[in-house]
Design an enzyme around this catalytic site. Sequence first.
Site, PDB file in Angstrom:
ATOM      1  N   PRO A   1       9.163  -3.974   0.298  1.00  0.00           N
ATOM      2  CA  PRO A   1      10.297  -3.639   1.169  1.00  0.00           C
ATOM      3  C   PRO A   1       9.977  -3.906   2.636  1.00  0.00           C
ATOM      4  CG  PRO A   1       9.949  -1.909  -0.454  1.00  0.00           C
ATOM      5  CD  PRO A   1       8.791  -2.840  -0.588  1.00  0.00           C
TER       6      PRO A   1
ATOM      7  N   ALA B   1       0.664  -7.027   5.171  1.00  0.00           N
ATOM      8  CA  ALA B   1       0.203  -7.739   3.986  1.00  0.00           C
ATOM      9  C   ALA B   1       0.378  -9.241   4.154  1.00  0.00           C
ATOM     10  CB  ALA B   1       0.963  -7.246   2.762  1.00  0.00           C
TER      11      ALA B   1
ATOM     12  N   ALA C   1      10.079  -3.138   6.510  1.00  0.00           N
ATOM     13  CA  ALA C   1      10.129  -1.911   7.331  1.00  0.00           C
ATOM     14  C   ALA C   1      10.247  -0.676   6.454  1.00  0.00           C
ATOM     15  CB  ALA C   1      11.286  -1.984   8.334  1.00  0.00           C
ATOM     16  N   GLY C   2       9.502  -0.692   5.335  1.00  0.00           N
ATOM     17  CA  GLY C   2       9.610   0.391   4.363  1.00  0.00           C
ATOM     18  C   GLY C   2       8.426   1.329   4.301  1.00  0.00           C
ATOM     19  N   GLY C   3       7.449   1.182   5.196  1.00  0.00           N
ATOM     20  CA  GLY C   3       6.292   2.063   5.160  1.00  0.00           C
ATOM     21  C   GLY C   3       5.249   1.656   4.138  1.00  0.00           C
ATOM     22  N   MET C   4       5.313   0.413   3.644  1.00  0.00           N
ATOM     23  CA  MET C   4       4.349  -0.068   2.647  1.00  0.00           C
ATOM     24  C   MET C   4       3.537  -1.253   3.172  1.00  0.00           C
ATOM     25  SD  MET C   4       6.552   0.281  -0.871  1.00  0.00           S
ATOM     26  CE  MET C   4       5.082   0.134  -1.903  1.00  0.00           C
TER      27      MET C   4
ATOM     28  N   LYS D   1       0.840  -1.198   0.000  1.00  0.00           N
ATOM     29  CA  LYS D   1       0.000   0.000   0.000  1.00  0.00           C
ATOM     30  C   LYS D   1       0.870   1.242   0.000  1.00  0.00           C
ATOM     31  CE  LYS D   1       0.825   1.328   4.438  1.00  0.00           C
ATOM     32  NZ  LYS D   1       1.482   2.599   4.836  1.00  0.00           N
TER      33      LYS D   1
ATOM     34  N   ASP E   1      -2.973  -1.934   9.826  1.00  0.00           N
ATOM     35  CA  ASP E   1      -2.910  -1.961   8.361  1.00  0.00           C
ATOM     36  C   ASP E   1      -3.374  -3.288   7.759  1.00  0.00           C
ATOM     37  OD1 ASP E   1      -1.903   0.611   8.288  1.00  0.00           O
ATOM     38  OD2 ASP E   1       0.182  -0.003   8.065  1.00  0.00           O
TER      39      ASP E   1
ATOM     40  N   GLY F   1       4.339  -4.218   4.456  1.00  0.00           N
ATOM     41  CA  GLY F   1       4.701  -5.551   4.010  1.00  0.00           C
ATOM     42  C   GLY F   1       4.389  -6.631   5.034  1.00  0.00           C
TER      43      GLY F   1
END
Length: 306
Positions: free
Chosen positions: A96, A106, A98-101, A9, A138, A103
Amino acid sequence: MITVRVPAKVNVQLGVGGLRADGFHDLANVFFAVALGDEVTASDSSEGITLSCSGPDADAVPLDDSNLAARAARLLAAHHGIADPGVHLHIAKAIPVAGGMAGGSADGAAALVACDALWKLDTPFETLLELAAELGSDVPFALLGGVALGRGRGEILEPLAAEGTFHWVFAVADGGLSTPAVFRECDRLRDEAGTGSADSDVPTPDADPALLAALADGDAVALAAALTNDLQTAALSLRPALAATLRAGTEAGALGALVSGSGPTCAFLAKDADGAAAVAAALRASGTCRTAHATYGPVPGAAVVA
Protein backbone atom coordinates in the site's frame (compact mmCIF):
# COMPACT_ATOMS: atom_id res chain seq x y z
CA MET A 1 17.09 -6.65 -17.20
CA ILE A 2 17.16 -7.38 -13.47
CA THR A 3 14.08 -7.92 -11.26
CA VAL A 4 14.30 -7.59 -7.48
CA ARG A 5 11.58 -8.58 -5.04
CA VAL A 6 11.40 -6.64 -1.78
CA PRO A 7 9.17 -7.16 1.29
CA ALA A 8 6.83 -4.85 3.13
CA LYS A 9 7.31 -4.48 6.86
CA VAL A 10 5.17 -4.38 9.95
CA ASN A 11 6.45 -2.89 13.20
CA VAL A 12 5.57 -5.43 15.86
CA GLN A 13 6.90 -2.91 18.36
CA LEU A 14 7.29 0.78 17.65
CA GLY A 15 8.59 2.59 20.72
CA VAL A 16 8.92 6.35 20.13
CA GLY A 17 11.14 8.56 22.26
CA GLY A 18 10.85 12.32 22.60
CA LEU A 19 11.52 14.93 19.94
CA ARG A 20 15.26 15.54 19.51
CA ALA A 21 16.90 18.83 18.65
CA ASP A 22 17.48 17.57 15.09
CA GLY A 23 13.75 16.98 14.59
CA PHE A 24 13.90 13.19 14.83
CA HIS A 25 12.84 10.76 17.58
CA ASP A 26 14.83 7.90 19.06
CA LEU A 27 13.09 4.62 18.24
CA ALA A 28 12.96 1.05 19.47
CA ASN A 29 11.56 -0.33 16.25
CA VAL A 30 11.12 -4.09 15.87
CA PHE A 31 10.78 -4.61 12.12
CA PHE A 32 9.18 -7.77 10.70
CA ALA A 33 9.37 -8.48 6.94
CA VAL A 34 6.33 -10.07 5.30
CA ALA A 35 5.79 -11.78 1.96
CA LEU A 36 3.52 -9.01 0.63
CA GLY A 37 6.01 -7.09 -1.50
CA ASP A 38 6.88 -5.04 -4.55
CA GLU A 39 9.04 -5.94 -7.54
CA VAL A 40 11.42 -3.46 -9.15
CA THR A 41 12.84 -4.23 -12.61
CA ALA A 42 15.90 -2.35 -13.83
CA SER A 43 16.78 -2.23 -17.53
CA ASP A 44 19.27 -0.28 -19.63
CA SER A 45 18.20 3.16 -20.79
CA SER A 46 19.80 5.90 -22.87
CA GLU A 47 17.46 8.52 -21.38
CA GLY A 48 18.92 8.88 -17.89
CA ILE A 49 16.92 7.58 -14.91
CA THR A 50 13.27 6.97 -15.79
CA LEU A 51 10.41 5.35 -13.90
CA SER A 52 7.14 3.56 -14.55
CA CYS A 53 4.70 1.87 -12.20
CA SER A 54 1.87 -0.67 -12.33
CA GLY A 55 -0.47 -2.26 -9.80
CA PRO A 56 -2.85 -0.96 -7.12
CA ASP A 57 -2.40 2.74 -6.34
CA ALA A 58 0.09 3.12 -9.21
CA ASP A 59 -1.35 6.55 -9.95
CA ALA A 60 -0.30 7.67 -6.44
CA VAL A 61 3.38 6.79 -7.02
CA PRO A 62 5.55 9.75 -8.07
CA LEU A 63 7.56 9.11 -11.23
CA ASP A 64 10.13 11.85 -10.75
CA ASP A 65 13.27 12.35 -8.65
CA SER A 66 11.21 12.44 -5.44
CA ASN A 67 10.73 8.66 -5.79
CA LEU A 68 13.17 6.79 -3.56
CA ALA A 69 13.88 4.29 -6.34
CA ALA A 70 15.18 7.08 -8.59
CA ARG A 71 17.11 8.63 -5.71
CA ALA A 72 18.64 5.22 -4.92
CA ALA A 73 19.85 4.76 -8.49
CA ARG A 74 21.36 8.23 -8.53
CA LEU A 75 23.04 7.74 -5.13
CA LEU A 76 24.56 4.39 -6.13
CA ALA A 77 25.85 5.87 -9.38
CA ALA A 78 27.42 8.82 -7.57
CA HIS A 79 29.08 6.49 -5.06
CA HIS A 80 30.77 4.65 -7.93
CA GLY A 81 31.61 7.77 -9.92
CA ILE A 82 29.12 7.09 -12.72
CA ALA A 83 28.53 10.58 -14.10
CA ASP A 84 25.56 9.95 -16.38
CA PRO A 85 23.64 6.88 -15.17
CA GLY A 86 21.05 5.37 -17.47
CA VAL A 87 18.39 2.99 -16.16
CA HIS A 88 14.67 2.48 -16.46
CA LEU A 89 13.03 1.30 -13.23
CA HIS A 90 9.61 -0.33 -13.39
CA ILE A 91 7.85 -0.72 -10.03
CA ALA A 92 5.18 -3.41 -9.74
CA LYS A 93 3.30 -2.25 -6.66
CA ALA A 94 1.61 -4.50 -4.12
CA ILE A 95 2.59 -2.69 -0.91
CA PRO A 96 0.00 0.00 0.00
CA VAL A 97 1.12 3.55 -0.83
CA ALA A 98 1.55 5.79 2.25
CA GLY A 99 0.21 2.90 4.30
CA GLY A 100 2.77 2.57 7.09
CA MET A 101 4.41 -0.52 5.54
CA ALA A 102 7.48 1.23 4.06
CA GLY A 103 6.51 0.71 0.42
CA GLY A 104 8.53 3.66 -0.84
CA SER A 105 11.52 2.63 1.26
CA ALA A 106 11.22 -0.92 -0.06
CA ASP A 107 11.37 0.36 -3.63
CA GLY A 108 14.48 2.36 -2.80
CA ALA A 109 16.17 -0.75 -1.40
CA ALA A 110 15.12 -2.81 -4.42
CA ALA A 111 16.50 -0.17 -6.79
CA LEU A 112 19.88 -0.27 -5.03
CA VAL A 113 20.08 -4.04 -5.48
CA ALA A 114 18.73 -4.02 -9.04
CA CYS A 115 21.04 -1.26 -10.29
CA ASP A 116 24.02 -2.81 -8.53
CA ALA A 117 23.37 -6.06 -10.41
CA LEU A 118 22.51 -4.39 -13.74
CA TRP A 119 25.67 -2.26 -13.67
CA LYS A 120 27.79 -5.19 -12.35
CA LEU A 121 29.18 -3.11 -9.48
CA ASP A 122 29.44 -5.83 -6.79
CA THR A 123 28.96 -3.28 -4.03
CA PRO A 124 29.57 -4.83 -0.57
CA PHE A 125 26.36 -5.35 1.39
CA GLU A 126 27.59 -3.16 4.25
CA THR A 127 28.09 -0.32 1.78
CA LEU A 128 24.59 -0.83 0.39
CA LEU A 129 23.28 -0.56 3.97
CA GLU A 130 25.14 2.73 4.43
CA LEU A 131 23.71 4.10 1.20
CA ALA A 132 20.25 2.89 2.22
CA ALA A 133 20.51 4.81 5.51
CA GLU A 134 21.22 7.99 3.52
CA LEU A 135 17.95 7.46 1.65
CA GLY A 136 15.72 7.00 4.71
CA SER A 137 15.26 5.36 8.09
CA ASP A 138 13.30 2.32 6.82
CA VAL A 139 15.40 1.58 3.72
CA PRO A 140 18.17 -0.47 5.43
CA PHE A 141 15.66 -2.95 6.86
CA ALA A 142 14.14 -3.54 3.43
CA LEU A 143 17.61 -4.69 2.36
CA LEU A 144 18.10 -6.88 5.43
CA GLY A 145 14.65 -8.45 5.86
CA GLY A 146 13.80 -11.06 8.47
CA VAL A 147 13.25 -9.53 11.91
CA ALA A 148 15.44 -6.80 13.35
CA LEU A 149 15.57 -4.18 16.07
CA GLY A 150 16.06 -0.69 14.67
CA ARG A 151 17.56 1.96 16.94
CA GLY A 152 18.38 5.63 16.41
CA ARG A 153 15.95 6.73 13.68
CA GLY A 154 15.44 3.02 12.92
CA GLU A 155 18.46 2.73 10.63
CA ILE A 156 20.83 1.07 13.18
CA LEU A 157 19.84 -2.57 12.83
CA GLU A 158 20.34 -5.62 15.02
CA PRO A 159 19.00 -8.89 13.53
CA LEU A 160 16.70 -10.80 15.89
CA ALA A 161 15.87 -14.48 16.23
CA ALA A 162 12.42 -15.56 15.05
CA GLU A 163 11.26 -19.17 15.01
CA GLY A 164 8.77 -20.54 12.49
CA THR A 165 6.20 -18.65 10.46
CA PHE A 166 3.72 -16.03 11.66
CA HIS A 167 0.53 -15.33 9.70
CA TRP A 168 -0.67 -11.78 9.13
CA VAL A 169 -3.54 -9.86 7.59
CA PHE A 170 -3.21 -6.26 6.41
CA ALA A 171 -6.32 -4.11 6.02
CA VAL A 172 -5.73 -1.35 3.47
CA ALA A 173 -7.47 1.97 4.05
CA ASP A 174 -8.64 4.48 1.48
CA GLY A 175 -5.98 7.17 1.18
CA GLY A 176 -2.73 7.45 3.10
CA LEU A 177 -1.33 9.13 6.18
CA SER A 178 1.75 11.34 6.22
CA THR A 179 4.41 9.89 8.51
CA PRO A 180 5.69 13.35 9.58
CA ALA A 181 2.10 14.39 10.34
CA VAL A 182 1.58 11.34 12.57
CA PHE A 183 4.80 12.06 14.49
CA ARG A 184 3.71 15.68 14.94
CA GLU A 185 0.35 14.52 16.25
CA CYS A 186 2.10 12.15 18.66
CA ASP A 187 4.13 15.10 20.01
CA ARG A 188 1.01 17.27 20.24
CA LEU A 189 -0.92 14.64 22.17
CA ARG A 190 1.96 14.18 24.59
CA ASP A 191 2.10 17.92 25.21
CA GLU A 192 -1.68 18.05 25.59
CA ALA A 193 -1.53 15.24 28.16
CA GLY A 194 1.07 17.20 30.16
CA THR A 195 3.83 14.61 29.86
CA GLY A 196 5.91 16.68 27.44
CA SER A 197 7.19 15.65 24.03
CA ALA A 198 10.91 16.50 24.14
CA ASP A 199 13.61 13.86 24.45
CA SER A 200 14.25 15.13 27.97
CA ASP A 201 10.60 14.37 28.86
CA VAL A 202 10.17 10.92 27.30
CA PRO A 203 12.31 7.92 28.33
CA THR A 204 14.47 6.39 25.60
CA PRO A 205 12.49 3.39 24.33
CA ASP A 206 13.85 -0.15 24.37
CA ALA A 207 12.75 -3.50 22.99
CA ASP A 208 10.22 -5.42 25.09
CA PRO A 209 11.82 -8.65 26.43
CA ALA A 210 8.45 -10.44 26.29
CA LEU A 211 8.07 -9.57 22.62
CA LEU A 212 11.60 -10.73 21.80
CA ALA A 213 10.98 -14.01 23.61
CA ALA A 214 7.72 -14.57 21.73
CA LEU A 215 9.50 -14.10 18.40
CA ALA A 216 12.35 -16.42 19.37
CA ASP A 217 9.88 -19.08 20.57
CA GLY A 218 7.59 -18.79 17.53
CA ASP A 219 4.68 -18.12 19.93
CA ALA A 220 1.97 -16.24 18.05
CA VAL A 221 -0.29 -15.89 21.10
CA ALA A 222 2.49 -14.33 23.18
CA LEU A 223 3.53 -12.07 20.30
CA ALA A 224 -0.05 -10.87 19.87
CA ALA A 225 -0.17 -9.91 23.54
CA ALA A 226 3.05 -7.90 23.20
CA LEU A 227 2.26 -5.92 20.01
CA THR A 228 2.68 -2.18 20.66
CA ASN A 229 2.83 0.99 18.58
CA ASP A 230 3.41 4.36 20.25
CA LEU A 231 2.12 6.09 17.09
CA GLN A 232 -1.23 4.31 17.14
CA THR A 233 -3.02 6.88 19.28
CA ALA A 234 -1.84 9.64 16.94
CA ALA A 235 -2.91 7.69 13.84
CA LEU A 236 -6.35 7.10 15.35
CA SER A 237 -6.60 10.78 16.26
CA LEU A 238 -6.00 11.73 12.62
CA ARG A 239 -8.09 8.85 11.20
CA PRO A 240 -10.74 7.81 13.81
CA ALA A 241 -12.34 5.33 11.39
CA LEU A 242 -9.34 3.01 11.91
CA ALA A 243 -10.82 2.02 15.26
CA ALA A 244 -13.65 0.24 13.44
CA THR A 245 -11.14 -1.63 11.27
CA LEU A 246 -9.17 -2.79 14.31
CA ARG A 247 -12.40 -3.91 16.00
CA ALA A 248 -13.63 -5.79 12.90
CA GLY A 249 -10.43 -7.80 12.60
CA THR A 250 -10.33 -8.63 16.28
CA GLU A 251 -13.96 -9.74 16.27
CA ALA A 252 -13.17 -11.95 13.25
CA GLY A 253 -10.71 -13.94 15.34
CA ALA A 254 -7.35 -12.18 15.07
CA LEU A 255 -5.04 -12.87 18.01
CA GLY A 256 -3.84 -9.28 18.05
CA ALA A 257 -4.15 -6.05 16.10
CA LEU A 258 -2.37 -2.73 15.71
CA VAL A 259 -1.91 0.12 13.30
CA SER A 260 1.11 -0.66 11.10
CA GLY A 261 3.79 2.00 11.61
CA SER A 262 2.33 5.44 11.03
CA GLY A 263 -0.76 3.92 9.40
CA PRO A 264 -3.35 3.87 8.04
CA THR A 265 -2.87 0.17 7.20
CA CYS A 266 -3.94 -2.04 10.11
CA ALA A 267 -2.13 -5.30 10.88
CA PHE A 268 -3.68 -8.42 12.40
CA LEU A 269 -1.81 -11.45 13.70
CA ALA A 270 -3.64 -14.74 13.14
CA LYS A 271 -3.23 -18.22 14.61
CA ASP A 272 -2.45 -19.91 11.28
CA ALA A 273 -2.96 -19.60 7.51
CA ASP A 274 -6.62 -20.63 7.70
CA GLY A 275 -7.21 -18.11 10.46
CA ALA A 276 -5.58 -15.37 8.41
CA ALA A 277 -7.74 -16.20 5.39
CA ALA A 278 -10.87 -16.01 7.56
CA VAL A 279 -9.87 -12.66 9.10
CA ALA A 280 -9.06 -11.23 5.65
CA ALA A 281 -12.44 -12.33 4.28
CA ALA A 282 -14.27 -10.84 7.25
CA LEU A 283 -12.43 -7.53 6.90
CA ARG A 284 -13.22 -7.31 3.18
CA ALA A 285 -16.89 -7.90 3.99
CA SER A 286 -16.94 -5.46 6.92
CA GLY A 287 -16.90 -2.25 4.91
CA THR A 288 -14.23 -0.84 7.24
CA CYS A 289 -11.35 -1.03 4.74
CA ARG A 290 -10.72 -0.94 1.00
CA THR A 291 -9.31 -4.48 0.91
CA ALA A 292 -7.36 -6.96 3.04
CA HIS A 293 -4.41 -9.23 2.28
CA ALA A 294 -3.39 -12.41 4.09
CA THR A 295 0.36 -13.06 4.10
CA TYR A 296 3.14 -14.49 6.25
CA GLY A 297 6.67 -13.89 7.50
CA PRO A 298 9.40 -13.39 8.26
CA VAL A 299 10.93 -13.36 4.77
CA PRO A 300 14.33 -12.22 3.41
CA GLY A 301 15.09 -8.68 2.30
CA ALA A 302 15.51 -7.34 -1.23
CA ALA A 303 16.85 -10.01 -3.57
CA VAL A 304 17.24 -10.65 -7.28
CA VAL A 305 14.54 -13.03 -8.54
CA ALA A 306 15.00 -12.74 -12.33
